[in-house]
Design a protein around this motif. Sequence first.
Motif, PDB file in Angstrom:
ATOM      1  N   THR A 463       0.695  -1.125   0.011  1.00 21.20           N
ATOM      2  CA  THR A 463      -0.195   0.191   0.032  1.00 21.20           C
ATOM      3  C   THR A 463       1.444   1.230   0.217  1.00 21.20           C
ATOM      4  OG1 THR A 463      -1.876  -0.820   1.366  1.00 21.20           O
ATOM      5  CG2 THR A 463      -1.881   1.185   0.964  1.00 21.20           C
ATOM      6  N   ILE A 464       1.975   1.375   1.111  1.00 19.18           N
ATOM      7  CA  ILE A 464       2.634   2.419   0.928  1.00 19.18           C
ATOM      8  C   ILE A 464       3.357   2.310  -0.746  1.00 19.18           C
ATOM      9  CG2 ILE A 464       5.002   3.027   1.817  1.00 19.18           C
ATOM     10  CD1 ILE A 464       2.252   3.106   3.841  1.00 19.18           C
ATOM     11  N   ALA A 465       3.871   1.378  -1.292  1.00 16.84           N
ATOM     12  CA  ALA A 465       3.970   1.259  -2.440  1.00 16.84           C
ATOM     13  C   ALA A 465       3.169   2.493  -3.020  1.00 16.84           C
ATOM     14  CB  ALA A 465       4.804   0.075  -2.850  1.00 16.84           C
ATOM     15  N   ALA A 466       2.118   1.721  -3.983  1.00 12.01           N
ATOM     16  CA  ALA A 466       1.167   2.341  -4.589  1.00 12.01           C
ATOM     17  C   ALA A 466       0.932   3.706  -4.043  1.00 12.01           C
ATOM     18  CB  ALA A 466      -0.300   1.339  -4.452  1.00 12.01           C
ATOM     19  N   LEU A 467       0.693   3.974  -2.492  1.00 14.53           N
ATOM     20  CA  LEU A 467       0.994   5.764  -2.630  1.00 14.53           C
ATOM     21  C   LEU A 467       1.691   6.385  -3.395  1.00 14.53           C
ATOM     22  CD1 LEU A 467      -1.096   7.565  -0.972  1.00 14.53           C
ATOM     23  CD2 LEU A 467       0.723   7.266   1.293  1.00 14.53           C
ATOM     24  N   ASP A 468       3.320   5.835  -2.700  1.00 15.94           N
ATOM     25  CA  ASP A 468       4.776   6.894  -3.117  1.00 15.94           C
ATOM     26  C   ASP A 468       4.657   6.638  -4.863  1.00 15.94           C
ATOM     27  OD1 ASP A 468       7.136   7.497  -2.851  1.00 15.94           O
ATOM     28  OD2 ASP A 468       7.819   5.374  -4.129  1.00 15.94           O
ATOM     29  N   LYS A 469       4.216   5.643  -5.698  1.00 17.25           N
ATOM     30  CA  LYS A 469       3.881   5.624  -7.342  1.00 17.25           C
ATOM     31  C   LYS A 469       2.165   6.774  -7.621  1.00 17.25           C
ATOM     32  CE  LYS A 469       5.994   1.323  -7.600  1.00 17.25           C
ATOM     33  NZ  LYS A 469       5.935  -0.336  -8.127  1.00 17.25           N
ATOM     34  N   LYS A 470       1.456   6.715  -6.832  1.00 19.19           N
ATOM     35  CA  LYS A 470       0.198   7.558  -7.047  1.00 19.19           C
ATOM     36  C   LYS A 470      -0.575   6.811  -7.536  1.00 19.19           C
ATOM     37  CE  LYS A 470       2.747  12.404  -7.266  1.00 19.19           C
ATOM     38  NZ  LYS A 470       3.326  13.786  -8.069  1.00 19.19           N
ATOM     39  N   GLN A 471      -0.748   5.661  -7.006  1.00 17.11           N
ATOM     40  CA  GLN A 471      -1.741   4.602  -7.556  1.00 17.11           C
ATOM     41  C   GLN A 471      -2.817   4.760  -6.884  1.00 17.11           C
ATOM     42  OE1 GLN A 471       0.673   1.490  -7.665  1.00 17.11           O
ATOM     43  NE2 GLN A 471       1.025   1.544  -9.817  1.00 17.11           N
ATOM     44  N   PHE A 472      -2.772   5.398  -5.946  1.00 15.76           N
ATOM     45  CA  PHE A 472      -4.647   5.932  -5.618  1.00 15.76           C
ATOM     46  C   PHE A 472      -5.680   5.586  -6.326  1.00 15.76           C
ATOM     47  CE2 PHE A 472      -3.491   4.801  -0.388  1.00 15.76           C
ATOM     48  CZ  PHE A 472      -3.563   4.441  -0.603  1.00 15.76           C
ATOM     49  N   LEU A 473      -6.673   5.730  -6.383  1.00 13.53           N
ATOM     50  CA  LEU A 473      -7.449   6.211  -6.873  1.00 13.53           C
ATOM     51  C   LEU A 473      -8.019   7.476  -6.550  1.00 13.53           C
ATOM     52  CD1 LEU A 473      -9.010   2.064  -7.895  1.00 13.53           C
ATOM     53  CD2 LEU A 473      -8.363   4.114  -9.470  1.00 13.53           C
ATOM     54  N   PRO A 474      -9.145   8.694  -7.368  1.00 21.04           N
ATOM     55  CA  PRO A 474     -10.284   9.323  -7.592  1.00 21.04           C
ATOM     56  C   PRO A 474     -11.698   8.684  -6.509  1.00 21.04           C
ATOM     57  CG  PRO A 474      -9.270   9.729  -9.167  1.00 21.04           C
ATOM     58  CD  PRO A 474      -8.504   8.093  -8.933  1.00 21.04           C
ATOM     59  N   GLN A 492      -6.887  -5.840  -2.895  1.00 26.05           N
ATOM     60  CA  GLN A 492      -5.890  -5.621  -1.984  1.00 26.05           C
ATOM     61  C   GLN A 492      -5.714  -3.592  -1.114  1.00 26.05           C
ATOM     62  OE1 GLN A 492      -6.190  -7.395   0.319  1.00 26.05           O
ATOM     63  NE2 GLN A 492      -6.908  -9.021  -1.251  1.00 26.05           N
ATOM     64  N   ILE A 493      -4.812  -3.315  -1.924  1.00 16.93           N
ATOM     65  CA  ILE A 493      -4.193  -1.551  -1.771  1.00 16.93           C
ATOM     66  C   ILE A 493      -5.916  -0.938  -2.296  1.00 16.93           C
ATOM     67  CG2 ILE A 493      -3.387  -0.055  -2.875  1.00 16.93           C
ATOM     68  CD1 ILE A 493      -0.988  -1.999  -4.115  1.00 16.93           C
ATOM     69  N   SER A 494      -6.914  -1.448  -2.371  1.00 16.93           N
ATOM     70  CA  SER A 494      -8.397  -0.689  -2.469  1.00 16.93           C
ATOM     71  C   SER A 494      -8.654  -1.252  -1.425  1.00 16.93           C
ATOM     72  CB  SER A 494      -9.342  -1.183  -4.274  1.00 16.93           C
ATOM     73  OG  SER A 494      -8.218  -0.768  -4.962  1.00 16.93           O
ATOM     74  N   TYR A 495      -8.915  -2.186  -0.660  1.00 15.62           N
ATOM     75  CA  TYR A 495      -9.623  -2.091   0.223  1.00 15.62           C
ATOM     76  C   TYR A 495      -8.742  -1.336   1.696  1.00 15.62           C
ATOM     77  CZ  TYR A 495     -11.730  -7.057   0.035  1.00 15.62           C
ATOM     78  OH  TYR A 495     -12.393  -7.975   0.138  1.00 15.62           O
ATOM     79  N   MET A 496      -7.102  -1.330   1.398  1.00 18.57           N
ATOM     80  CA  MET A 496      -6.831   0.008   2.192  1.00 18.57           C
ATOM     81  C   MET A 496      -7.084   1.431   2.149  1.00 18.57           C
ATOM     82  SD  MET A 496      -4.828  -2.432   4.610  1.00 18.57           S
ATOM     83  CE  MET A 496      -6.353  -3.318   4.555  1.00 18.57           C
ATOM     84  N   GLN A 497      -6.387   1.308   0.605  1.00 20.33           N
ATOM     85  CA  GLN A 497      -7.091   2.797   0.611  1.00 20.33           C
ATOM     86  C   GLN A 497      -8.633   3.173   1.016  1.00 20.33           C
ATOM     87  OE1 GLN A 497      -7.474   4.445  -3.065  1.00 20.33           O
ATOM     88  NE2 GLN A 497      -8.174   6.333  -2.917  1.00 20.33           N
ATOM     89  N   SER A 498      -9.132   2.414   0.664  1.00 22.03           N
ATOM     90  CA  SER A 498     -11.153   2.186   2.063  1.00 22.03           C
ATOM     91  C   SER A 498     -11.041   2.608   2.753  1.00 22.03           C
ATOM     92  CB  SER A 498     -11.856   1.503   1.287  1.00 22.03           C
ATOM     93  OG  SER A 498     -12.388   1.326  -0.352  1.00 22.03           O
ATOM     94  N   GLY A 499      -9.838   2.094   3.317  1.00 15.01           N
ATOM     95  CA  GLY A 499      -9.478   2.451   4.977  1.00 15.01           C
ATOM     96  C   GLY A 499      -9.457   3.469   5.025  1.00 15.01           C
ATOM     97  N   LEU A 500      -8.706   3.682   5.117  1.00 15.51           N
ATOM     98  CA  LEU A 500      -7.638   5.454   4.861  1.00 15.51           C
ATOM     99  C   LEU A 500      -8.923   6.309   4.722  1.00 15.51           C
ATOM    100  CD1 LEU A 500      -4.526   4.285   3.504  1.00 15.51           C
ATOM    101  CD2 LEU A 500      -4.913   4.955   6.335  1.00 15.51           C
ATOM    102  N   VAL A 501      -9.284   5.687   3.845  1.00 14.45           N
ATOM    103  CA  VAL A 501     -10.145   7.098   3.332  1.00 14.45           C
ATOM    104  C   VAL A 501     -11.445   7.311   4.454  1.00 14.45           C
ATOM    105  CG1 VAL A 501     -12.848   7.739   2.185  1.00 14.45           C
ATOM    106  CG2 VAL A 501     -10.337   7.295   0.809  1.00 14.45           C
ATOM    107  N   CYS A 502     -11.714   6.269   5.091  1.00  9.89           N
ATOM    108  CA  CYS A 502     -13.018   6.518   6.204  1.00  9.89           C
ATOM    109  C   CYS A 502     -12.275   6.861   7.776  1.00  9.89           C
ATOM    110  CB  CYS A 502     -14.142   4.506   7.031  1.00  9.89           C
ATOM    111  SG  CYS A 502     -14.209   4.122   6.026  1.00  9.89           S
ATOM    112  N   LEU A 503     -10.681   6.479   7.737  1.00  8.64           N
ATOM    113  CA  LEU A 503      -9.680   7.593   9.231  1.00  8.64           C
ATOM    114  C   LEU A 503      -9.573   8.416   8.759  1.00  8.64           C
ATOM    115  CD1 LEU A 503      -8.118   6.056  10.821  1.00  8.64           C
ATOM    116  CD2 LEU A 503      -6.204   6.003   9.824  1.00  8.64           C
TER     117      LEU A 503
END
Length: 752
Positions: A463-474, A492-503
């Motif tokens: 997830t950190i690698a995807a964030l670093d590569k700017k792969q998170f979705l709008p 799996q990264i989308s699971y994490m991004q969604s959880g972080l959105v709620c956080l």
Amino acid sequence: MRRQLSIAFILSVFAAAVGAQSIDYDPRRAVELRPCDDQRYRGRTEQARTCYMKLLESNTPIVQAEAAWALGDIKRANEIFRNTVQNNERAVQPRVRWARLFLQTHQYSDAAQVFSEALRVFPNDVHAKLGLAGVYAERFEGQARPLVDEALKVDGDLIEAHLLSASMDLEEGKLEDAGKALDRAMRLVSKEKLPPLEVYALRASLEMSRGNSPDQWVERILDYNPRYGAVYEQLAHFEIMRRRYKEATALLRQAVEVQPDLWSAHAELGSNLLRLGNVEEARTHLQAAYSGDPYSPTTVNSLRLLDRIGEFSVSVDPVTIAQDTYEVQLRLHKKEAEVLRPYVLSLTARSIESFTQRYGFKLREPVTVEMYPDHDDFAVRVAALPGIGLLGVTFGYVVAMDSPSGRAPGDFHWGSTLWHEMAHVFTLEATDHHVPRWLSEGISVFEEWRTGPTPGVAVPPETIAALDKKQFLPIAELDSGFIRPSYPNQVQISYMQSGLVCLFIEQRWGFEQLGVLLRQFDGKRSTAAAIEATFKIAPAAFDKEFDTFVRTRFANVLANFSEWQQQQQTARQALQKERWSDVVEPARRAVALYPENVGGDSAHLMLARALDKLNRRPDAIVALEDYRRAGGWDPTALKELARWLDEAGRASDATDVLVSLNYADPLNAELHSQLGERLLTAGRAEEAFREFQALLALNTLDQAPAHFGMARALRELGDQSGSRRHLLDALATAPHYKPAQALLLQMIEERT
């Protein structure tokens, strides 16, 4: 290059009714077939059959193959296509059609291979590209869209490309894009005077997705072809994609009513009834599907699972929370039901209490929790849903998941999985299943972090690698990361991004606003509209603030990701060579940079082990406690922590750590034995009784200690008759068991 359809598929499709093929929009299709096709598209089965029968005598092999296929003679069609390809290695159209035969019979790997062969012969063949895109779309793989786009760049008038694009848009909730694609497809269909059935069916699905009635389009379809049950099957498909299983069931009933020999609809109806827990009616429709298609893997596997339903025990328990009583039904395998039942029931009750309070929604129906010790059985139970690496799935009020015995100890935390799925029960039912996938998954991940059995914001390196590569979705496109991933691990990264959105929402606007956002979804509101209505900012502004939030939270590791990797590697290499002093500093630095990494290679664990080996036990305890607070739960590590806490004189803390292990490793007899004794000593007799009860249910070779433990726990709870019964059972098992003899003598003296 000899390739053959399996006998199973040949036999299954041979008996199928005319009309199994979808509408063919390839302009290269032989003109001789079109009068027959028209009869088929109109639902005139006998006339179509007669027409195709005549074409079996055609002098053109590909016409013969197409006619045999339309008549359900898959074996003959396969042989003709194969021979045609072998006789002309440069043939493209026969390869494309042969590949479509594989695609229709669900042999996706073979279909993809033959489409690829056609593209090697002629790289720009748009129909081969579309066929391959169809394979990827069926598998929910991200390569589908680029292929469709490539084909449209070559020829913008490809009807099939626009339809496939619209279908994927609908699955991903991109309704405006779907409407535009269907407008283009409709203009082309009208211009070419081709059957509009597939356009109409997708139009109906679009209206339904917008919260409107699809009836006007359904009526047009049935006017054109009164036997076109596939429209209801397609509507059901999109409802299932949105996890609206009750609505899908009603549509599938209509599908088989309109077209009784639509075996795929019978099979899907059976599977959907299983999702709703309606076992016997599911069996009826699966058997009907089997009668027409006896070799469909999905149908056969589902029926085999139902044949083993007797291996499961069912219990129904009331759960009282505040002034309300809820019913919980557990379906557990008989070999482990007695061990798991108290823990599953307790955690389910806790989740109901927590989520009722946090989201202001009371369950309206009983909840069913099913656990499967065989992962293949679980996979059959949830077949046809997109997603990879699933541990559990929620179908409204029914939760199905792997049992702890379905995987090796330490492979997954069943307690967190159940907590995650129970959160889905609330988010789905509170919104009448209109909540988008990203928010439902996001809340479930968020609740694992905040209120579950393993609290702590645990985020893996991918997830950190995807964030670093700017792969998170709008935020408006986040659902597509679950449905059709475009790079490895994106689900799996989308699971994490969604959880972080709620956080982010919790910390930016307060937890209450997460509930406000959830209630925005009523079937008529998109993610973008819900974000704007809840937070009074545009989705683009939301994305910008969220990006700032996550980059600030993970600033250390993002700025020093290469260093973190190097420190991890240095610590790991020193650990392997048992150079304990050389482990400490790189492991400590790795933890400081990235404390949220609590996976199997966690620097927390390396640091704790090294400190212990250096006789720095207090520091080692701190390291493991930090690991646990961050969300770490490795059973071996936590057992070690409990031992260290005992030796440090912190027996109560050690007991709490061991109790938490029941939600990771509940089938461990040694754990239950140790916990039972500790809890008795601590005066927690009710919990001790549960541990000894589990130990007894595990049916170990020496059952005397389990009976003796239950006797003492029941004695503390005031159940003297129950205590005597288990004490006598202990002595019957081991007549010379001195602790039991002593307690029996004490009980006799007390009675005297």
